[in-house]
Design a protein around this motif. Structure first.
Motif: not given
Lengths: 130, 130, 130, 130
Positions: A9, A16, A19-20, A23, B93-94, B97-98
DNA sequence: GTGGTCTAGACCACT
DNA sequence: GTGGTCTAGACCACC
């Protein structure tokens, strides 16, 4: 753990992961006060460098998402407080302006866009206890 | 020109310029077919390097936002076509979402968020002719 | 590496490098997923500027030939997908029209021409694994 | 005249004009010895610069496609001779290598490709007399 | 005048 | 050490 990293990415790995985790808190997959895996643990789970995880945890701490105790390790901040700071809002503002403009030009209708936001918000629910 | 660059921002200059041009199209500040300043012109206007502008124009061209004529220079693509490709939508989308997760945790209510999207969409209107 | 650049050619260096990498993939000299030399490495190998290689890799990435990993650098896209888009075909069409017309007038017979295409196609074979 | 120029193309205008004239000869739309419009005429017809047309005619002359007489103007060389020079063939070689490689990877089958060449060759027929 | 290409050197973010 | 970004200066092709 529930992390899925895309190594190809454009968004950096540490971003990432950050962010996750954030989330995950919003979704209630991580409850307030829940402890996160150790730096070593997480790094080997995902297959990334120790430094990278370290950076993530440090930034999360600086931004108030987690607390780090010497002994007990890292845990989701049990006492999260909303941070609607002007700076944050300003950033959100320009970010959304750019995103919506491009979405509009790409044929994403207002309804689609809002619907999508709705669905996301529906799925958010902070989990208080562990 | 209507560009405001923050030189101390984390987002690279070329990205800011790109965003603002795309947004300009969505807002109708730039109409379809309208010509943009020359590479050198824009560069000196903003006070950045010629190559940075060049990069912007090239990327905008590759993504279909502008057309580059041999002689007359760069102009907004007179017939933009919506590009709701799966890849684009997945990225959107991602990204959303974040953003929404963080906004939720920061105390931005669903209504505020949607209201903001509404206002943005209200201001978008492609201008066809010049 | 297997690259031969003609510095006195009319076709720009970056174009030659691009072509030869794509051809290398078709010939199976570069297998899918194989990693390419780093920007600096390749630049010094060929004796050209780092930025020129950078441009090549970026374009190859945009066109889907390679993937750029954060850490491991650049590699041939492990799952290339055919792109018989109308735009590509239209470009190929006019290109071949011009080439064949000139070849015809220059005395290259239909058989010679086709034979040449055959030989080329015979040598193409994507190599899947490394 | 039968010329169609794309002003937003990557290929320079003079190149497009050149190509189409050569193709016109191959197709028999222009017969050997037929006279071409004057520089001024052609320039105003297409809406391009005098210099550009001049460049075209000069190059066509240098490459032997046309002859230029002071008085009678420009005409298709009545006595065209095939020029299968090594240089030309070498250029054709690398050009086709690159094109076929990309076509192959883009899913254009050998049959499609050859069929396309056939159709082109079928339509070529030098017209001798005027 | 326009954009396109190449070179060069520097700093930064990421891993 | 990797690619990403920015600056700078130069030359060329095209119109």
């Amino acid at each position: 753990m529930f992390l899925h990293i895309q190594f190809d990415s454009e968004t950096p790995i540490y971003q990432q992961v950050k962010n996750q985790i954030i989330r995950g808190i919003a979704l209630g997959e991580l409850s307030l006060g829940e402890s996160l895996p150790s730096v070593r643990q997480l790094a080997s789970d995902i297959g990334i460098n120790l430094h990278t995880v370290n950076k993530v945890y440090n930034q999360l701490k600086l931004e108030g998402w987690v607390v780090i105790h010497r002994k007990s390790g890292v845990m989701v901040n049990p006492d999260l407080k909303a941070n609607k700071s002007p700076d944050y809002l300003a950033g959100l503002d320009t970010l959304l302006k750019n995103i919506t403009a491009e979405a509009y030009l790409n044929g994403v209708s207002r309804e689609e866009f809002i619907d999508f936001i709705q669905k996301n918000y529906d799925s958010y629910k902070i989990r208080e206890e562990k």
